[in-house]
Design a protein around this motif. Structure first.
Motif, mmCIF file in Angstrom:
data_model
loop_
_atom_site.group_PDB
_atom_site.id
_atom_site.type_symbol
_atom_site.label_atom_id
_atom_site.label_comp_id
_atom_site.label_asym_id
_atom_site.label_seq_id
_atom_site.Cartn_x
_atom_site.Cartn_y
_atom_site.Cartn_z
ATOM 1 N N TRP A 39 -84.041 -76.737 -18.420
ATOM 2 C CA TRP A 39 -84.517 -77.690 -19.132
ATOM 3 C C TRP A 39 -84.416 -77.485 -20.626
ATOM 4 O O TRP A 39 -84.232 -76.378 -20.989
ATOM 5 N N GLU A 40 -84.558 -78.314 -21.449
ATOM 6 C CA GLU A 40 -84.549 -78.147 -22.819
ATOM 7 C C GLU A 40 -85.843 -78.693 -23.510
ATOM 8 O O GLU A 40 -86.595 -79.806 -22.800
ATOM 9 N N ILE A 41 -86.289 -78.336 -24.629
ATOM 10 C CA ILE A 41 -87.528 -78.600 -25.062
ATOM 11 C C ILE A 41 -87.521 -80.170 -25.787
ATOM 12 O O ILE A 41 -86.393 -80.269 -26.513
ATOM 13 N N ASP A 42 -88.408 -81.041 -25.488
ATOM 14 C CA ASP A 42 -88.252 -82.260 -26.093
ATOM 15 C C ASP A 42 -89.079 -82.377 -27.367
ATOM 16 O O ASP A 42 -90.245 -82.299 -27.364
ATOM 17 N N ASN A 43 -88.311 -82.025 -28.585
ATOM 18 C CA ASN A 43 -89.092 -81.801 -29.867
ATOM 19 C C ASN A 43 -89.813 -83.443 -30.280
ATOM 20 O O ASN A 43 -90.606 -83.497 -31.146
ATOM 21 N N ASP A 44 -89.098 -84.408 -29.623
ATOM 22 C CA ASP A 44 -89.873 -85.648 -29.910
ATOM 23 C C ASP A 44 -91.028 -86.027 -28.922
ATOM 24 O O ASP A 44 -91.391 -87.302 -29.117
ATOM 25 N N SER A 45 -91.450 -85.315 -28.305
ATOM 26 C CA SER A 45 -92.528 -85.467 -27.475
ATOM 27 C C SER A 45 -93.718 -85.685 -28.196
ATOM 28 O O SER A 45 -93.912 -85.057 -28.897
ATOM 29 N N ALA A 46 -94.486 -86.921 -27.780
ATOM 30 C CA ALA A 46 -95.569 -87.369 -28.751
ATOM 31 C C ALA A 46 -96.904 -86.773 -28.070
ATOM 32 O O ALA A 46 -97.809 -86.666 -28.996
ATOM 33 N N PHE A 47 -96.807 -86.199 -26.957
ATOM 34 C CA PHE A 47 -98.035 -85.772 -26.597
ATOM 35 C C PHE A 47 -98.256 -84.239 -26.319
ATOM 36 O O PHE A 47 -99.404 -83.430 -25.861
ATOM 37 N N ALA A 48 -97.142 -83.387 -26.045
ATOM 38 C CA ALA A 48 -97.228 -81.963 -25.909
ATOM 39 C C ALA A 48 -95.932 -81.425 -26.234
ATOM 40 O O ALA A 48 -95.004 -81.996 -26.500
ATOM 41 N N ARG A 49 -96.085 -80.029 -26.426
ATOM 42 C CA ARG A 49 -95.064 -79.106 -26.901
ATOM 43 C C ARG A 49 -94.679 -78.040 -25.734
ATOM 44 O O ARG A 49 -95.598 -77.214 -25.416
ATOM 45 N N ASP A 140 -103.233 -81.236 -5.957
ATOM 46 C CA ASP A 140 -102.229 -82.234 -5.730
ATOM 47 C C ASP A 140 -102.052 -82.484 -4.332
ATOM 48 O O ASP A 140 -101.283 -81.864 -3.566
ATOM 49 N N GLY A 141 -102.779 -83.483 -3.693
ATOM 50 C CA GLY A 141 -102.540 -83.847 -2.206
ATOM 51 C C GLY A 141 -101.016 -84.019 -1.722
ATOM 52 O O GLY A 141 -100.801 -83.455 -0.576
ATOM 53 N N PRO A 142 -100.328 -84.972 -2.476
ATOM 54 C CA PRO A 142 -99.254 -85.337 -2.051
ATOM 55 C C PRO A 142 -98.026 -84.274 -1.742
ATOM 56 O O PRO A 142 -97.171 -84.488 -0.910
ATOM 57 N N GLY A 143 -98.149 -83.199 -2.468
ATOM 58 C CA GLY A 143 -97.003 -82.315 -2.546
ATOM 59 C C GLY A 143 -96.534 -81.785 -3.849
ATOM 60 O O GLY A 143 -96.880 -82.031 -4.828
ATOM 61 N N TYR A 144 -95.373 -81.226 -3.665
ATOM 62 C CA TYR A 144 -94.545 -80.749 -4.854
ATOM 63 C C TYR A 144 -93.692 -81.925 -5.523
ATOM 64 O O TYR A 144 -93.112 -82.543 -4.641
ATOM 65 N N THR A 145 -93.703 -82.035 -6.878
ATOM 66 C CA THR A 145 -92.770 -83.099 -7.560
ATOM 67 C C THR A 145 -91.346 -82.640 -7.815
ATOM 68 O O THR A 145 -91.509 -81.632 -8.510
ATOM 69 N N ILE A 146 -90.492 -83.336 -7.381
ATOM 70 C CA ILE A 146 -89.157 -83.079 -7.950
ATOM 71 C C ILE A 146 -88.600 -84.354 -8.579
ATOM 72 O O ILE A 146 -89.048 -85.549 -8.467
ATOM 73 N N HIS A 147 -87.892 -83.992 -9.667
ATOM 74 C CA HIS A 147 -87.422 -85.346 -10.608
ATOM 75 C C HIS A 147 -85.660 -85.343 -10.537
ATOM 76 O O HIS A 147 -85.219 -84.748 -11.150
ATOM 77 N N PRO A 148 -85.221 -85.960 -9.620
ATOM 78 C CA PRO A 148 -83.742 -85.835 -9.353
ATOM 79 C C PRO A 148 -83.120 -86.445 -10.527
ATOM 80 O O PRO A 148 -83.596 -87.199 -11.214
ATOM 81 N N GLY A 149 -82.103 -85.766 -11.098
ATOM 82 C CA GLY A 149 -81.435 -86.202 -12.330
ATOM 83 C C GLY A 149 -81.939 -85.500 -13.571
ATOM 84 O O GLY A 149 -81.632 -86.171 -14.687
ATOM 85 N N ASP A 150 -82.968 -84.599 -13.446
ATOM 86 C CA ASP A 150 -83.576 -83.998 -14.732
ATOM 87 C C ASP A 150 -82.884 -82.771 -15.136
ATOM 88 O O ASP A 150 -83.506 -82.060 -15.851
ATOM 89 N N GLY A 151 -81.827 -82.565 -14.526
ATOM 90 C CA GLY A 151 -81.074 -81.304 -15.272
ATOM 91 C C GLY A 151 -81.179 -80.202 -14.326
ATOM 92 O O GLY A 151 -80.075 -79.275 -14.247
ATOM 93 N N ILE A 152 -82.020 -80.201 -13.197
ATOM 94 C CA ILE A 152 -82.131 -79.255 -12.076
ATOM 95 C C ILE A 152 -81.068 -79.479 -11.171
ATOM 96 O O ILE A 152 -81.167 -80.593 -10.612
ATOM 97 N N PRO A 153 -80.135 -78.549 -10.535
ATOM 98 C CA PRO A 153 -79.101 -78.973 -9.846
ATOM 99 C C PRO A 153 -79.439 -78.768 -8.363
ATOM 100 O O PRO A 153 -78.730 -78.135 -7.516
ATOM 101 N N PHE A 154 -80.393 -79.722 -8.029
ATOM 102 C CA PHE A 154 -80.768 -79.845 -6.366
ATOM 103 C C PHE A 154 -79.726 -80.389 -5.758
ATOM 104 O O PHE A 154 -78.957 -81.366 -6.219
ATOM 105 N N THR A 155 -79.583 -80.054 -4.538
ATOM 106 C CA THR A 155 -78.735 -80.773 -3.688
ATOM 107 C C THR A 155 -79.640 -81.368 -2.468
ATOM 108 O O THR A 155 -80.815 -80.545 -2.243
#
Length: 248
Positions: A39-49, A140-155
């Motif tokens: 990932w890259e840092i989102d310098n335009d994030s309004a709520f977190a760094r 978090d009861g549902p489990g682990y969150t994945i964001h497909p297409g967020d730059g991590i090369p999941f298959t």
């Protein structure tokens, strides 16, 4: 699998190539902190760094918290052999998971890193089942969150999709004359108001789709996919792959 092609109940094999990175902090309180290579840092994030570091859940041998139990990423060498400043590799070996939730984000979700995700897929590793936690808990009861297409090369490899021929909202009639609404493979509502019991009796007849009379092709697909077997056989096959209980 495409980025949009995920459904609750899917059984997947997920993997991510191991990539070189650096340890920022050795194991502490059940986590190992590493410099995140994707990932890259989102310098335009309004709520977190974000500082570019991710804490990975590590099983220290004690009773693991849910975020540690469900962690997918592993390091090479193992966490107990690493200290701050060490070079290691981080990735996901092929791991069987099942999908407990799928969420779409429009506009994309603001996460403090880039790229901003448009989808969240929540999964649990084989052997883990969904469980509730108190509202005030951070777990978090549902489990682990994945964001497909967020730059991590999941298959992703689809191992099983229960009721692949049905869509959420479909209305069907079963072999003993009961009408049902399909809201997911483990979420069936009988129109007669009686308990679901053992579930719909196969074969199934598709009655409506999206509130409209179904097409001949869609009806034939549902009939063909439920011509043999049963709801309970589907549940048993799913459990044999996931070693888990179906998500409520």
């Amino acid at each position: 699998m495409g980025e949009e092609d995920f459904r609750v109940g899917d059984v997947l094999s997920v993997a991510c190539p191991f990539t070189v990175t650096r340890v920022e902090q050795s194991v502490m309180r059940g986590h190992l902190s590493v410099r995140w290579p994707w990932w890259e840092i989102d310098n335009d994030s309004a709520f977190a760094r974000w500082n570019g570091i991710v804490a990975l859940g590590v099983n220290s041998g004690e009773r693991a918290a849910p975020e540690v139990e469900s962690e997918l990423f592993r390091t090479d060498p193992p966490p107990e052999q690493l200290k701050a400043g060490d070079v290691c590799r981080v990735g996901v070996p092929p791991t069987v998971v099942h999908v407990t939730a799928v969420d779409h984000h429009d506009p994309p979700l603001e996460t403090a890193w880039l790229p901003r995700p448009t989808q969240t897929v929540t999964v649990l590793r084989r052997g883990l089942s969904y469980r509730e936690y108190p509202d005030e808990s951070h777990l978090d009861g549902p489990g682990y969150t994945i964001h497909p297409g967020d730059g991590i090369p999941f298959t992703f490899e689809l191992l099983m999709r229960p009721y692949a021929s049905l869509r959420v909202g479909d209305e069907v009639a079963d072999a003993v004359g009961r009408a049902w609404r399909f809201d997911g493979p483990w979420d069936w509502a009988a129109f007669d108001g009686e308990p679901a019991g053992a579930g719909p009796a196969w074969p199934l007849v598709l009655l409506t789709r999206a509130g409209m009379p179904c097409s001949v092709e869609d009806a034939q697909a549902v009939a063909a996919s439920t011509a043999t077997g049963s709801h309970q056989e589907t549940v048993r096959e799913w459990i044999s792959l996931t070693d888990a209980s179906p998500t409520p």
